[in-house]
Design a protein around this motif. Structure first.
Motif, PDB file in Angstrom:
ATOM      1  N   CYS A 316       0.839  -1.192   0.000  1.00  0.00           N
ATOM      2  CA  CYS A 316       0.000   0.000   0.000  1.00  0.00           C
ATOM      3  C   CYS A 316       0.874   1.242   0.000  1.00  0.00           C
ATOM      4  CB  CYS A 316      -0.944  -0.003   1.215  1.00  0.00           C
ATOM      5  SG  CYS A 316      -0.106   0.239   2.793  1.00  0.00           S
ATOM      6  N   ALA A 341      -4.083   0.550  -5.379  1.00  0.00           N
ATOM      7  CA  ALA A 341      -5.432  -0.018  -5.288  1.00  0.00           C
ATOM      8  C   ALA A 341      -5.638  -1.111  -6.332  1.00  0.00           C
ATOM      9  CB  ALA A 341      -6.480   1.082  -5.442  1.00  0.00           C
ATOM     10  N   GLN A 344      -3.787  -4.169  -5.109  1.00  0.00           N
ATOM     11  CA  GLN A 344      -4.522  -4.782  -3.995  1.00  0.00           C
ATOM     12  C   GLN A 344      -5.718  -5.582  -4.493  1.00  0.00           C
ATOM     13  OE1 GLN A 344      -5.326  -1.122  -2.048  1.00  0.00           O
ATOM     14  NE2 GLN A 344      -3.206  -0.844  -1.372  1.00  0.00           N
ATOM     15  N   THR A 365      -4.091  -2.944   5.633  1.00  0.00           N
ATOM     16  CA  THR A 365      -3.149  -1.993   5.050  1.00  0.00           C
ATOM     17  C   THR A 365      -2.589  -1.115   6.163  1.00  0.00           C
ATOM     18  OG1 THR A 365      -4.557  -0.051   4.663  1.00  0.00           O
ATOM     19  CG2 THR A 365      -4.669  -1.827   3.022  1.00  0.00           C
ATOM     20  N   SER A 367      -2.360   2.049   5.444  1.00  0.00           N
ATOM     21  CA  SER A 367      -2.749   3.263   4.726  1.00  0.00           C
ATOM     22  C   SER A 367      -3.879   3.965   5.463  1.00  0.00           C
ATOM     23  CB  SER A 367      -3.209   2.906   3.307  1.00  0.00           C
ATOM     24  OG  SER A 367      -3.770   4.033   2.665  1.00  0.00           O
ATOM     25  N   GLU A 372      -7.708   2.740  -0.759  1.00  0.00           N
ATOM     26  CA  GLU A 372      -6.999   1.502  -0.453  1.00  0.00           C
ATOM     27  C   GLU A 372      -7.688   0.705   0.646  1.00  0.00           C
ATOM     28  OE1 GLU A 372      -2.442   2.047  -0.740  1.00  0.00           O
ATOM     29  OE2 GLU A 372      -3.192   3.918   0.138  1.00  0.00           O
ATOM     30  N   GLN A 376     -11.765  -0.249  -1.242  1.00  0.00           N
ATOM     31  CA  GLN A 376     -11.285  -1.518  -1.800  1.00  0.00           C
ATOM     32  C   GLN A 376     -12.201  -2.668  -1.390  1.00  0.00           C
ATOM     33  OE1 GLN A 376      -9.639  -3.357  -4.196  1.00  0.00           O
ATOM     34  NE2 GLN A 376      -7.818  -2.153  -3.668  1.00  0.00           N
TER      35      GLN A 376
END
Length: 418
Positions: A316, A341, A344, A365, A367, A372, A376
């Motif tokens: 990430c 993204a 992922q 993550t 993040s 993300e 996601q």
């Protein structure tokens, strides 16, 4: 000496390099450095990059064009030190000039002139900083805008935490000792520590690992308190088959093995990073099968036996751990987020086919960006009718913003319907 070496590290980042890799290379070329020197160089380079724009706005007023990366880095480091130690202004300028003699002798007079000019205008630094959003908040504008949009009222506190030195937390290897015994050992060593809700032990200030009683014997590991939620949330049971799909450096892998006697496969794309997983497991007295593989290429590593639980700690933006890797703030680009993204999404789609019906996958993550994280998971669930959201701590997911106790993480738990 510390100022010159820190300037080299900052210069390397200005040239597009990775700060951690540059520091590790520097240590390899100076194996005789005492801990004090290593710590001084690291602290100065890291703090300069955390406060990059606060020094940058001063240079913007004094330079028409940035100099070569080495001298640009030197000026940034010197200005950071001048803010940290204003009473040592004369010494700092002299050290910077001596560093310039070593790095680029022809520019020593320029360095001297810029720093003395900056000191003459010191009473304007605060106003220059306040007028520049990146300098005031310590992050790029696109980063600030994304976090403001997604984090609600906590966005500014999260940015402020991201500019501080990170906390140090300990994970106890409960295969070899108890949390109470480890806590007593740390306190007996004169360390101030408290136990958090997820059993992470938080020190009041970071110390060298050599001061941690039991570390060399595999009783303890250093791991951010936020990262220690992973094993607790995935909650493996003895005898289960578990996959850690993006394992390096191995902290979460080890934690899963400390929690239960499971059959664990740890995948890592990079062979050198896979060796770190092996080393960490060996110190802790734990065993897993570590394999170098791209987890997206299922046909190259999966034997067809489904996993009961999967930890998908995916690559990430690392926006939640920027205070530990402050070069990220200035090297990362907004366009990178969509690329992460997409990667992922590929990982989630690939791993889902290896999960047993009724099994659970924990998506993780480090993040703080929704694209993300929650975005996601929403995308994934819309595409996979057999994916069921499992509440995390009574909420749809667990969003941790950086604060004084932990870094920024995101957790979402998915169950595959039978």
């Amino acid at each position: 000496m510390a100022l010159a070496r820190a300037a080299e590290l900052v210069g390397a980042v200005l040239g597009g390099g990775n700060l951690t890799e540059a520091f590790e290379h520097m240590l390899a070329t100076h194996p005789g450095w005492p801990d004090a020197t290593r710590g001084a160089v690291r602290d100065l380079a890291w703090s300069t990059l955390r406060d990059f724009r606060r020094s940058g706005v001063v240079l913007d007023r004094l330079l028409h064009t940035p100099p070569a990366p080495a001298i640009h880095g030197l000026l940034l480091v010197a200005l950071t030190r001048l803010r940290q130690r204003p009473e040592q202004a004369h010494t700092v300028v002299d050290q910077a000039v001596q560093a310039a003699l070593e790095l680029m002798p022809g520019l020593k007079n320029m360095v001297n002139g810029v720093l003395r000019n900056a000191l003459r205008q010191r009473d304007q630094w605060a106003a220059w900083t306040e007028a520049d959003e990146e300098a005031r908040l310590g992050f790029p504008r696109w980063w600030i805008a994304r976090l403001r949009a997604s984090a609600g009222e906590g966005w500014e506190a999260a940015l402020a935490a991201g500019n501080q030195r990170p906390p140090m937390a300990i994970r106890v290897n409960t295969r070899r000792t108890t949390i109470d015994a480890a806590l007593a050992g740390l306190e007996g060593a004169g360390l101030v520590v408290r136990r958090l809700d997820n059993d992470a032990l938080l020190l009041d200030r970071p110390v060298p690992v050599g001061r941690l009683p039991g570390f060399s014997d595999g009783l303890l590991s250093v791991q951010d308190a936020g990262a220690q939620w992973a094993a607790r949330l995935l909650a493996p049971l003895a005898g289960e088959r578990v996959l850690d799909a993006c394992a390096a450096p191995g902290g979460k892998t080890a934690h899963l093995l400390e929690c239960a006697d499971v059959e664990l496969l740890a995948l890592e794309l990079d062979s050198l990073r896979a060796q770190r997983v092996d080393s960490n497991l060996a110190r802790l007295g734990l065993t897993a099968r570590v394999q170098v593989a791209d987890c997206r290429r299922v046909e190259r590593w999966w034997d067809g036996r489904p996993f009961d639980r999967i930890l998908a700690d995916v690559p990430c933006s690392a926006s939640g751990v920027a205070r530990r890797h402050p070069d990220i703030k200035w090297l990362r680009r907004e366009t990178d987020i969509a690329q992460f993204a997409a990667q992922q999404a590929e990982i989630l789609d690939a791993l889902w086919q290896t999960l047993a019906p009724g099994g659970t996958m924990l998506y993780v993550t480090c993040s703080v960006f929704d694209e993300e994280n929650a975005g996601q998971i929403a995308r994934f669930c819309a595409l996979h009718a057999d994916a069921e959201r499992v509440p995390v701590c009574g909420e749809p997911d667990l969003k941790l913003l950086p604060n004084a106790e932990h870094d920024g993480f995101y957790y979402a738990l998915l169950r595959k319907q039978a």
